[in-house]
Design a protein around this motif. Sequence first.
Motif, PDB file in Angstrom:
ATOM      1  N   GLY A 120       1.033  -1.024   0.244  1.00  0.00           N
ATOM      2  CA  GLY A 120      -0.433   0.248  -0.061  1.00  0.00           C
ATOM      3  C   GLY A 120       0.628   1.391  -0.051  1.00  0.00           C
ATOM      4  N   THR A 121       1.722   1.314  -1.203  1.00  0.00           N
ATOM      5  CA  THR A 121       3.068   2.770  -1.352  1.00  0.00           C
ATOM      6  C   THR A 121       2.266   3.423  -0.902  1.00  0.00           C
ATOM      7  N   GLY A 122       1.860   4.366  -1.562  1.00  0.00           N
ATOM      8  CA  GLY A 122       0.917   5.519  -2.122  1.00  0.00           C
ATOM      9  C   GLY A 122       2.175   5.995  -3.120  1.00  0.00           C
ATOM     10  N   THR A 123       2.215   7.287  -2.246  1.00  0.00           N
ATOM     11  CA  THR A 123       3.389   7.988  -2.997  1.00  0.00           C
ATOM     12  C   THR A 123       4.945   7.597  -3.174  1.00  0.00           C
ATOM     13  N   GLY A 124       5.306   5.933  -2.734  1.00  0.00           N
ATOM     14  CA  GLY A 124       5.901   5.452  -2.392  1.00  0.00           C
ATOM     15  C   GLY A 124       6.555   5.892  -0.916  1.00  0.00           C
ATOM     16  N   ALA A 125       6.878   6.819  -0.406  1.00  0.00           N
ATOM     17  CA  ALA A 125       7.424   7.405   0.628  1.00  0.00           C
ATOM     18  C   ALA A 125       7.864   6.186   1.578  1.00  0.00           C
ATOM     19  N   ILE A 126       7.659   5.588   2.013  1.00  0.00           N
ATOM     20  CA  ILE A 126       8.368   4.376   2.945  1.00  0.00           C
ATOM     21  C   ILE A 126       9.107   3.347   2.006  1.00  0.00           C
ATOM     22  N   ALA A 127       8.835   3.078   0.229  1.00  0.00           N
ATOM     23  CA  ALA A 127       9.752   2.313   0.013  1.00  0.00           C
ATOM     24  C   ALA A 127      10.590   3.090  -0.198  1.00  0.00           C
ATOM     25  N   LEU A 128      10.681   4.696  -1.107  1.00  0.00           N
ATOM     26  CA  LEU A 128      11.632   5.231  -1.171  1.00  0.00           C
ATOM     27  C   LEU A 128      12.498   6.292  -0.191  1.00  0.00           C
ATOM     28  N   ILE A 140      10.185  -3.960  -3.089  1.00  0.00           N
ATOM     29  CA  ILE A 140       8.944  -4.126  -4.145  1.00  0.00           C
ATOM     30  C   ILE A 140       8.320  -3.085  -3.252  1.00  0.00           C
ATOM     31  N   ALA A 141       7.463  -2.316  -4.319  1.00  0.00           N
ATOM     32  CA  ALA A 141       6.463  -1.374  -3.592  1.00  0.00           C
ATOM     33  C   ALA A 141       4.787  -2.021  -4.573  1.00  0.00           C
ATOM     34  N   THR A 142       3.943  -1.933  -3.495  1.00  0.00           N
ATOM     35  CA  THR A 142       2.645  -2.665  -4.239  1.00  0.00           C
ATOM     36  C   THR A 142       0.844  -1.448  -3.970  1.00  0.00           C
ATOM     37  N   ASP A 143       0.166  -0.885  -4.520  1.00  0.00           N
ATOM     38  CA  ASP A 143      -0.452  -0.402  -4.598  1.00  0.00           C
ATOM     39  C   ASP A 143      -1.309  -1.088  -5.331  1.00  0.00           C
ATOM     40  N   ALA A 152       3.726   7.057  -7.025  1.00  0.00           N
ATOM     41  CA  ALA A 152       5.032   6.439  -6.830  1.00  0.00           C
ATOM     42  C   ALA A 152       6.086   6.187  -7.326  1.00  0.00           C
ATOM     43  N   ARG A 153       5.805   5.164  -8.977  1.00  0.00           N
ATOM     44  CA  ARG A 153       6.801   5.289 -10.111  1.00  0.00           C
ATOM     45  C   ARG A 153       7.442   6.684 -10.233  1.00  0.00           C
ATOM     46  N   SER A 154       6.589   7.705 -11.059  1.00  0.00           N
ATOM     47  CA  SER A 154       7.373   8.872 -11.337  1.00  0.00           C
ATOM     48  C   SER A 154       7.715   9.478 -10.031  1.00  0.00           C
ATOM     49  N   ASN A 155       7.422   9.871  -8.794  1.00  0.00           N
ATOM     50  CA  ASN A 155       8.500   9.406  -7.275  1.00  0.00           C
ATOM     51  C   ASN A 155       9.774   8.998  -7.778  1.00  0.00           C
ATOM     52  N   GLU A 165      11.068  -1.276  -7.726  1.00  0.00           N
ATOM     53  CA  GLU A 165      10.024  -1.358  -8.527  1.00  0.00           C
ATOM     54  C   GLU A 165       8.440  -1.266  -7.555  1.00  0.00           C
ATOM     55  N   VAL A 166       7.483  -0.266  -8.371  1.00  0.00           N
ATOM     56  CA  VAL A 166       6.157  -0.825  -8.189  1.00  0.00           C
ATOM     57  C   VAL A 166       5.136  -1.751  -8.651  1.00  0.00           C
ATOM     58  N   LEU A 167       4.828  -1.961  -8.332  1.00  0.00           N
ATOM     59  CA  LEU A 167       3.934  -2.935  -8.600  1.00  0.00           C
ATOM     60  C   LEU A 167       2.131  -2.568  -8.025  1.00  0.00           C
TER      61      LEU A 167
END
Length: 287
Positions: A120-128, A140-143, A152-155, A165-167
């Motif tokens: 549930g990465t949202g903006t990707g904040a935690i993964a990034l 690996i980030a999912t949403d 998230a991919r753009s960020n 990688e955002v899935l």
Amino acid sequence: MSEMSVAEALGCAAELAELSDTPRLDIELLLCDVLGKSRSWLFTWPDAKLSADQQERFKQLLTRRMQGEPVAHLLGYRDFWTLRLRVSPDTLIPRPDTETLVELALQLLPDRPARVADLGTGTGAIALALASERPRWQLIATDLNAGAVALARSNAQACHLANVEVLAGSWCQPLSGYFDLIVSNPPYIDPNDPHLRQGDVRFEPLSALVAEDRGMADLCLIAEQARAFLRPGGWLLFEHGYDQGAAVRALLQSLGYVDVRTERDLGGNERVTQGLWRGGKGGIDAQ
């Protein structure tokens, strides 16, 4: 229209006093965006005048903020950890309390190659944030939300982080293989919580905020699913409500996690709970 000085613009914070917990900061950020200057510049040049265009733009932003729109949406970004992330109405706005989860995740695993999932990465904040600190980790980030996946991919691209990688998909569904750590900041607010009708959350997607079963439904689902994707000795770590610590600890223990403990956030509230998966019944052991 009389010329407005920087000091006079900063004085508009009084108009936000009943709306925001940080009225002065809100005004400073809006003014910095309008002027293209830093916060330190505002304090150095309080007598500087806004041009007519700048003054009009500032008043427009102030009006929207007074109507409740989050500062992050007005600016189009939110700073989190050491990163500047684009935000949108598709996702939750990253909050400082979530940095507690990032700090704990970095402490749990040494600086060596590892596979880590952010659900549930949202903006990707935690993964990034994790990827920026641990270049040898594979994230690996999912949403489930297509808009969040694109954001998230753009960020990730804007932050030049190639180890993420955002899935698209719900929680663990897009995952394959085994992970050393699974993290998440899922929805955990009770649908009947009166705070949902107040402040910035009115402008954020309910799907990123609320969960059934008094806010516990998604926490339960993640804790159950994660067992099939954690290596023996892998950790589950997630954020939850300030009053859910005891319930989350009991949940993890009932599912076979050990070394379960809860950490407090910047405000002293129980906010992030971790559990160690040793493998066995209920999960899939790595071969």
